[in-house]
Scaffold this active site. Structure first.
Site, PDB file in Angstrom:
ATOM      1  CB  SER A 191      -0.890  -0.001   1.253  1.00  9.86           C
ATOM      2  OG  SER A 191      -1.563   1.236   1.423  1.00  9.86           O
ATOM      3  CE1 TYR A 204      -4.456  -1.922   4.884  1.00 13.40           C
ATOM      4  CE2 TYR A 204      -3.408   0.226   4.618  1.00 13.40           C
ATOM      5  CZ  TYR A 204      -3.997  -0.902   4.068  1.00 13.40           C
ATOM      6  OH  TYR A 204      -4.121  -1.005   2.707  1.00 13.40           O
ATOM      7  CE  LYS A 208      -2.012  -4.048   3.243  1.00 11.02           C
ATOM      8  NZ  LYS A 208      -2.242  -5.272   2.442  1.00 11.02           N
TER       9      LYS A 208
END
Length: 308
Positions: A191, A204, A208
């Site tokens: 990401s 998160y 990533k």
């Protein structure tokens, strides 16, 4: 939980695994020879604590899979929710493609290995594995709990590990004819949040960043086997969930949905947020023969948000 901010969720990233038969000329396979496997992470993962809810991006996984089907891939649709997997498979078949639905919880290693085995038994072989299942909570640092940490890492990072292991098991059944030949590809979803830190995305973003590290290490470990390993890093993608977030911003200001989306687009040099098809095109490139001489990389598809 009075006095604490409500748990919000960023767009989760789905998992797509693809298998294709590549001929000696390194061309895209004929439709009758091509096979692919798709995994997505939908809602319905079981009991959740207060403020901790799961969201689905299975629709976006299917929109990623559809271009691959048009390229000649047969698609294995895998989701923790059988109905969601079947809906994706049905959509691909309705458009003239080939697909198989399999229920898999990507957080469970044996589930992933079994699911890949089932798809390979059905289609005959595995050539490209795309790991893009995931969950994306927005988590202010003080709101992170052990459950949030474990669940997100189990899906985003664990699912990537297990997908790689499942793919390598089948890739190793073949050997490159000569040094430099590619006999299998592994593609994982990182990401923009895995390139730079983002506010409220400590969990998160950490997963990533981890996927980029796994990609580089796996590329080194697997190159001699004729396996390339790459990742892709989307920015802000227009999805039903993104539209919901933008609509809330718009409603708070008495504006339209498009106005809400434009507020997010202000951070993008190209002046618009990404469409799922923008990301799908990059996945198709990584899955195809034009990217054979690429490994250990994480390409950014964000319209101009991050520069390295």
């Amino acid at each position: 939980m009075a006095g604490r901010r409500r748990q919000r969720w960023r767009l989760p990233v789905t998992t797509l695994a693809a298998t294709t038969t590549l001929d000696q000329g390194r061309k895209l396979p004929r439709a009758e020879d091509a096979h692919a496997w798709v995994v997505s992470e939908s809602a319905g993962r079981g009991p959740c604590v207060d403020r901790f809810t799961w969201s689905s991006q299975a629709n976006e996984a299917c929109r990623t899979a559809t271009p691959l089907a048009k390229d000649g891939f047969a698609i294995g649709c895998m989701d923790v929710n059988q109905d969601t997997a079947q809906a994706c498979a049905d959509e691909i078949v309705a458009q003239g493609g080939k697909a198989l639905a399999v229920r898999v919880d990507v957080a469970q290693r044996e589930d992933v290995l079994k699911g890949v085995d089932e798809v390979v038994a059905h289609f005959g072989r595995l050539d490209v594995m795309i790991n893009n299942a995931g969950l994306g909570p927005t988590t202010p640092i003080e709101d992170i709990t052990p459950e949030i940490y474990r669940k997100v890492f189990d899906v985003n990072v664990g699912g990537t590990y297990w997908g790689i292991q499942a793919a390598v098991k089948h890739f190793k059944a073949r050997k490159p004819a000569k040094k430099g030949d590619v006999i299998g590809k592994i593609i994982s979803a990182s990401s923009q949040a895995g390139q730079v830190g983002n506010p409220d995305l400590a969990v998160y973003g950490a997963t990533k960043f981890a996927i980029r590290g796994i990609t580089q290490t796996a590329a080194m470990d697997l190159a001699a086997l004729g396996i390339t390993v790459n990742a892709y890093c989307p920015g802000i993608v227009r999805t039903p969930m993104m539209e919901g977030i933008a609509q809330k911003v718009a409603d708070q200001n008495g504006k339209s949905l498009e106005w809400g989306l434009e507020q997010w687009a202000k951070t993008v040099l190209l002046g618009r947020i990404s469409e799922p098809e923008d990301v799908a095109a990059s996945v198709s490139y990584l899955a195809g023969p034009d990217s054979d001489y690429m490994t250990g990389q994480a390409i950014i598809i964000d319209g101009g948000m991050v520069f390295n």
